[in-house]
Design an enzyme around this catalytic site. Structure first.
Site, mmCIF file in Angstrom:
data_model
loop_
_atom_site.group_PDB
_atom_site.id
_atom_site.type_symbol
_atom_site.label_atom_id
_atom_site.label_comp_id
_atom_site.label_asym_id
_atom_site.label_seq_id
_atom_site.Cartn_x
_atom_site.Cartn_y
_atom_site.Cartn_z
ATOM 1 N N GLY A 133 -25.421 -49.107 7.773
ATOM 2 C CA GLY A 133 -24.325 -48.363 8.394
ATOM 3 C C GLY A 133 -23.817 -47.238 7.499
ATOM 4 O O GLY A 133 -23.285 -46.241 8.002
ATOM 5 N N GLU A 167 -26.038 -44.510 8.317
ATOM 6 C CA GLU A 167 -25.749 -44.069 9.693
ATOM 7 C C GLU A 167 -24.503 -43.183 9.721
ATOM 8 O O GLU A 167 -24.436 -42.197 10.455
ATOM 9 C CB GLU A 167 -25.577 -45.296 10.605
ATOM 10 C CG GLU A 167 -26.901 -46.032 10.801
ATOM 11 C CD GLU A 167 -26.749 -47.327 11.571
ATOM 12 O OE1 GLU A 167 -26.028 -48.216 11.082
ATOM 13 O OE2 GLU A 167 -27.345 -47.452 12.651
ATOM 14 N N GLU A 212 -31.765 -52.904 7.866
ATOM 15 C CA GLU A 212 -31.325 -53.890 8.865
ATOM 16 C C GLU A 212 -32.414 -54.886 9.250
ATOM 17 O O GLU A 212 -32.117 -56.060 9.492
ATOM 18 C CB GLU A 212 -30.796 -53.183 10.119
ATOM 19 C CG GLU A 212 -29.396 -52.578 9.967
ATOM 20 C CD GLU A 212 -29.373 -51.192 9.334
ATOM 21 O OE1 GLU A 212 -30.398 -50.787 8.755
ATOM 22 O OE2 GLU A 212 -28.339 -50.507 9.429
ATOM 23 N N ALA A 261 -22.595 -51.837 7.160
ATOM 24 C CA ALA A 261 -21.611 -52.681 7.854
ATOM 25 C C ALA A 261 -21.271 -53.883 6.985
ATOM 26 O O ALA A 261 -22.073 -54.301 6.147
ATOM 27 C CB ALA A 261 -22.208 -53.158 9.176
HETATM 28 C C1 3H9 Z 1 -25.624 -52.781 9.040
HETATM 29 O O1 3H9 Z 1 -25.257 -51.870 8.356
HETATM 30 C C2 3H9 Z 1 -25.573 -52.759 10.544
HETATM 31 C C3 3H9 Z 1 -25.398 -51.389 11.120
HETATM 32 O O2 3H9 Z 1 -26.629 -50.769 11.319
HETATM 33 C C4 3H9 Z 1 -24.733 -51.455 12.464
HETATM 34 C C5 3H9 Z 1 -23.368 -52.040 12.531
HETATM 35 C C6 3H9 Z 1 -22.752 -51.947 13.895
HETATM 36 N N1 3H9 Z 1 -21.552 -56.396 3.539
HETATM 37 O O3 3H9 Z 1 -26.438 -57.968 -3.795
HETATM 38 P P1 3H9 Z 1 -25.314 -58.004 -4.749
HETATM 39 C C7 3H9 Z 1 -21.781 -58.134 -1.264
HETATM 40 S S1 3H9 Z 1 -26.192 -54.245 8.381
HETATM 41 C C8 3H9 Z 1 -20.765 -57.289 2.910
HETATM 42 O O4 3H9 Z 1 -25.104 -59.227 -5.545
HETATM 43 P P2 3H9 Z 1 -26.551 -55.823 -6.168
HETATM 44 C C9 3H9 Z 1 -22.650 -59.296 -1.686
HETATM 45 O O5 3H9 Z 1 -22.550 -60.357 -0.762
HETATM 46 C C10 3H9 Z 1 -26.017 -54.029 6.633
HETATM 47 N N2 3H9 Z 1 -20.964 -57.662 1.627
HETATM 48 O O6 3H9 Z 1 -25.326 -56.746 -5.735
HETATM 49 C C11 3H9 Z 1 -22.086 -59.622 -3.052
HETATM 50 O O7 3H9 Z 1 -20.901 -60.363 -2.839
HETATM 51 P P3 3H9 Z 1 -20.458 -61.486 -3.855
HETATM 52 C C12 3H9 Z 1 -27.116 -53.240 6.065
HETATM 53 C C13 3H9 Z 1 -21.988 -57.113 0.984
HETATM 54 O O8 3H9 Z 1 -25.974 -54.794 -7.032
HETATM 55 C C14 3H9 Z 1 -21.692 -58.246 -3.587
HETATM 56 O O9 3H9 Z 1 -21.586 -57.387 -2.451
HETATM 57 N N3 3H9 Z 1 -27.021 -53.228 4.643
HETATM 58 C C15 3H9 Z 1 -22.836 -56.182 1.594
HETATM 59 O O10 3H9 Z 1 -27.679 -56.658 -6.661
HETATM 60 C C16 3H9 Z 1 -22.705 -57.656 -4.538
HETATM 61 O O11 3H9 Z 1 -23.985 -57.697 -3.908
HETATM 62 C C17 3H9 Z 1 -27.666 -54.106 3.857
HETATM 63 O O12 3H9 Z 1 -28.427 -54.927 4.303
HETATM 64 C C18 3H9 Z 1 -22.583 -55.821 2.932
HETATM 65 N N4 3H9 Z 1 -23.324 -54.923 3.592
HETATM 66 O O13 3H9 Z 1 -27.070 -55.156 -4.820
HETATM 67 C C19 3H9 Z 1 -27.402 -53.999 2.375
HETATM 68 N N5 3H9 Z 1 -23.784 -55.826 0.696
HETATM 69 O O14 3H9 Z 1 -20.208 -60.797 -5.147
HETATM 70 C C20 3H9 Z 1 -27.236 -55.358 1.780
HETATM 71 C C21 3H9 Z 1 -23.517 -56.507 -0.438
HETATM 72 O O15 3H9 Z 1 -19.257 -62.093 -3.219
HETATM 73 N N6 3H9 Z 1 -26.884 -55.317 0.393
HETATM 74 N N7 3H9 Z 1 -22.444 -57.279 -0.267
HETATM 75 O O16 3H9 Z 1 -21.627 -62.431 -3.939
HETATM 76 C C22 3H9 Z 1 -27.759 -55.107 -0.600
HETATM 77 O O17 3H9 Z 1 -28.918 -54.828 -0.375
HETATM 78 C C23 3H9 Z 1 -27.272 -55.263 -2.002
HETATM 79 O O18 3H9 Z 1 -26.125 -56.062 -1.975
HETATM 80 C C24 3H9 Z 1 -26.924 -53.931 -2.731
HETATM 81 C C25 3H9 Z 1 -26.265 -54.280 -4.098
HETATM 82 C C26 3H9 Z 1 -28.224 -53.155 -2.971
HETATM 83 C C27 3H9 Z 1 -25.973 -53.111 -1.926
#
Ligand code: 3H9
Length: 703
Positions: free
Chosen positions: A105, A108, A128, A64
């Site tokens: 998500g 999911e 999450e 998400a």
């Molecule tokens: C969910 O899914 C809820 C659902 O179950 C239900 C919904 C109803 N959204 O970390 P990085 C951005 S909750 C928006 O530096 P990396 C991040 O802010 C979600 N933005 O890169 C950054 O922006 P900026 C569950 C996101 O390569 C840029 O992407 N998912 C999201 O070191 C690069 O990120 C998570 O918790 C997002 N979901 O790592 C995953 N994710 O350049 C969270 C990232 O402007 N994310 N951004 O600063 C991560 O763990 C890492 O970002 C990822 C990449 C491994 C993906």
């Protein structure tokens, strides 16, 4: 086609939907709507027999869109849960072809597909809980149905991702495929069509595990304990939702999951963890970055000083696969440093943290040296010698002579003036501070101190280097103590004042560990050594005699009680045991101090202890912000979370103050400042005063 967030193509009888929403294919409203349309379109197209959904640029989806949370967009249809149900209801088979990252998500969504094929190294997970949430689009209901209860509990409660190849034996992954995932996905889809395989709805699967109650019982206990209290509420709700997957029909389970997801979304823990997610990503960035080709990559490292700090820093780089030249002035000190590094790797190999081959490989990157000329090839040299301005200037003069003109020269000072050090060189634009925290190979925080003349290229190269060695970098300006130690000085002064007025060190420590700090200020002082604080007080006294105040620790230091290293300080320690025991002599010294200052001890509540110490931090943080030493409140919080053990569930001191309400913080500080004899620094910082008056927050300031 057609939509900026995805690509729709038809390859014969297969419709291919590629998610294309950089950087991480987060499932924001526009992508959800486009995906629903694309699935509808494929279902309406007579020639299409099956649908493949895949990601792009090594990213299936990170889930998400976190930036939508708390905004109306998150609630706009199609919500993620509805989109996934529509996918699952597709009459034509849907195949998720997963490579790269597939989280939250994103997973999911894949669980709602009828089949899943993945690259062996695709990272699959439901993180999450790390945001204080539970999976809220069916993850708690569908993952146990596909991966089995035990595996689902592990994945959901830890939030950790696993490579797809480890999930091959579960119903979660139908096939693991090397090579091009799109090609593999289309091939897999064609086979399904050829074999006329029916759609398989995950929600129709039953969970029949005879050990279900045992697994859930164990998970309930595990979820109620754990070091990071920020995760506990989410973990508990995860177990409740997964229990519903076992005991209730799918529709009821999914309704319960949704309710708990929305409940958690409002919790203080989830707000703090979301804030930390954003703050950590913003902290290591320049507002005005140079173009990337202007930045010289840093790969060859020099370190001056083979003491505890220098060797810890060396290990950080060796672990990052970078060659390190370690310089000392005499052979004995150099040998001592090299032995320390070798022992570190031997121990790591013995404990099984590292293979013997990797340990040897890392050690082979180390070159001990006795002359400055050995640093001529280094891209970055970090000085980690004695904290003395003249000594540092002398080192920098020599580095300036010996190093190549484009080399970056960094000081690891904890408080000295980086600008004065830079002036000892002919390249001040290539000079900055890199303040590692001890033990440098373990602590993740790195303050990147921007000198007056430090160029953007120099800063950008060091920020990129920090990412490479896994440090959380925060930019700080030049001042006494930068961000972390400058604030710590006020916090320690507040703790000292509490003891002077009547509290015991143990009472102060236990109040603050009760609040959630990893360690209280007096335990910390015993660990670091009372001589460190004493030296800092003496330095400030020399620089500004008017600022000097007597301190209880002065007498402890004078009598040789320097903390753990001498067996006593604020507490007493038994040989080989770090547990603090009562130390009657310290109590006597405290009493003597009170009498000498004419203080009649008073009873002090736990609330006052916590407020005084934390608000002292906040007030200095506000000054640091308005002086531009830190660019954002989030930067300060990243420092306190990663370097000082501040509880994550409160998001850091500045976020905590925002949550408490800046008016309350302001008024409390104002009352402390108005007490007779109160030191000047208790006065609320002007920024705090103006934010409190306007009802704004630190987080909003300059954001
Ligand atoms: C969910 O899914 C809820 C659902 O179950 C239900 C919904 C109803 N959204 O970390 P990085 C951005 S909750 C928006 O530096 P990396 C991040 O802010 C979600 N933005 O890169 C950054 O922006 P900026 C569950 C996101 O390569 C840029 O992407 N998912 C999201 O070191 C690069 O990120 C998570 O918790 C997002 N979901 O790592 C995953 N994710 O350049 C969270 C990232 O402007 N994310 N951004 O600063 C991560 O763990 C890492 O970002 C990822 C990449 C491994 C993906």
């Amino acid at each position: 086609m057609n939509d900026p967030t995805l690509c729709y193509e038809e390859h014969g009888e297969i419709a291919l939907i590629r998610l294309c929403r950089p950087p991480v294919n987060s499932l924001g409203h526009a992508l959800r709507a486009a995906l629903l349309d694309a699935v509808d379109r494929a279902n309406r197209q007579d020639t299409v027999q099956a649908i493949v959904i895949t990601g792009s640029a090594g990213m299936f989806s990170a889930g998400a869109d976190i930036s939508e949370f708390g905004t109306p967009k998150a609630a706009r249809e199609p919500r993620l849960g509805r989109l996934i149900l529509a996918l699952e209801d597709s009459l034509k088979p849907v195949i998720a072809a997963i490579s790269g990252t597939c989280l939250g998500g994103g997973l999911e969504l894949a669980l709602g597909a009828h089949f899943r094929i993945a690259a062996p190294d695709a990272r699959i997970g439901l993180p999450e809980v790390k945001l204080g949430l539970i999976p809220g689009a069916g993850g708690t209901q569908r993952l146990p149905r596909l991966a089995g209860l035990e595996r689902a509990l592990n994945m959901i409660l830890s939030g950790n991702d696993v490579p797809a190849e480890q999930l091959q034996d579960t119903g979660l992954i139908d096939a693991v495929a090397g090579g091009d995932i799109v090609h593999a996905g289309i091939g897999f889809a064609r086979r399904i069509v050829a074999e006329n395989m029916p759609v398989r709805k995950t929600r129709d699967l039953a969970i029949s595990d005879p050990a279900a109650e045992a697994f859930l019982g164990y998970a309930r206990t595990a979820a109620a304990t754990g070091k990071d209290k920020a995760l506990l509420p989410a973990r508990q709700k995860c177990v409740e939702a997964i229990s519903a997957a076992v005991g209730l029909p799918f529709e009821q389970g999914i309704a319960l999951e949704r309710e708990k997801f929305h409940l958690l979304m409002q919790s203080g823990e989830a707000r703090a963890l979301r804030y930390i997610f954003k703050a950590e990503r913003a902290a290591g960035k320049l507002d005005d970055p140079p173009s990337s080709d202007a930045v010289h990559p840093v790969s060859n490292i020099g370190i001056v000083g083979a003491g505890t700090m220098g060797t810890g820093i060396a290990i950080s780089f060796l672990d990052g696969g970078m060659p390190v030249t370690l310089l000392e002035m005499d052979q004995t000190a150099l040998d001592r440093g090299v032995i320390r590094i070798r022992k570190h790797y031997e121990l790591a190999a013995k404990k099984g943290k590292l293979s013997a081959a990797s340990a040897a490989q890392r050690l082979s990157l180390l070159t001990p040296a006795l002359d400055y000329a050995s640093l001529s090839a280094a891209d970055l040299v970090i000085e980690a010698v004695f904290e003395d301005m003249d000594v540092k200037k002398q080192v920098f003069r020599q580095l300036d002579q010996a190093c190549k003109p484009e080399a970056i020269l960094a000081t690891n000072t904890s408080y000295l003036d980086v600008d004065r050090i830079a002036q000892a060189t002919r390249r001040p634009s290539n000079v900055l501070g890199l303040h590692f925290f001890s033990p440098a190979n373990i602590m993740r925080l790195l303050e990147v101190v921007r000198g007056e003349a430090s160029s953007r290229k120099t800063l950008a190269a060091c920020l990129a280097m920090a990412r490479r060695i896994g440090k959380k970098a925060v930019l700080a300006g030049v001042c006494d103590g930068f961000i972390g130690n400058r604030m710590l000085a006020r916090y320690s002064a507040a703790a000292h004042q509490l003891v002077a007025e009547g509290a015991t060190p143990r009472q102060v420590d236990s109040s603050l560990t009760g609040f959630g700090l990893a360690m209280g200020p007096f335990q910390m002082s015993d660990l670091a050594g009372l001589d460190i604080g004493y030296a800092a007080r003496m330095r400030r006294k020399n620089e500004n005699p008017g600022s000097w105040r007597p301190h209880i620790a002065d007498e402890l230091v004078a009598r040789g009680h320097l903390g753990q290293k001498t067996g006593s300080g604020w507490y007493r320690y038994e040989e080989g045991d770090r547990a603090p025991k009562p130390f009657p002599l310290a109590d006597e010294i405290i009493d003597e101090y009170r009498s000498s200052q004419g203080i009649v001890p008073r009873k002090i509540s736990q609330t006052e202890i916590v407020e005084r110490c934390i608000y002292a931090l906040v007030n200095e943080g506000a000054r640091i912000l308005e002086e531009g030493i830190a660019a954002r409140a989030g930067d300060i919080d990243v420092v306190y979370l990663n370097g000082y053990g501040f509880p994550r569930r409160f998001g850091g001191p500045m976020f905590y103050a925002d949550e408490v309400g800046l008016k309350h913080v302001h008024d409390t500080l104002h009352a402390y400042a108005s007490a007779p004899g109160a030191e000047d620094w208790w006065r609320p910082a002007p920024l705090l005063r103006s934010l409190a008056a306007s009802g704004a927050t630190f987080e909003e300031w300059k954001n």
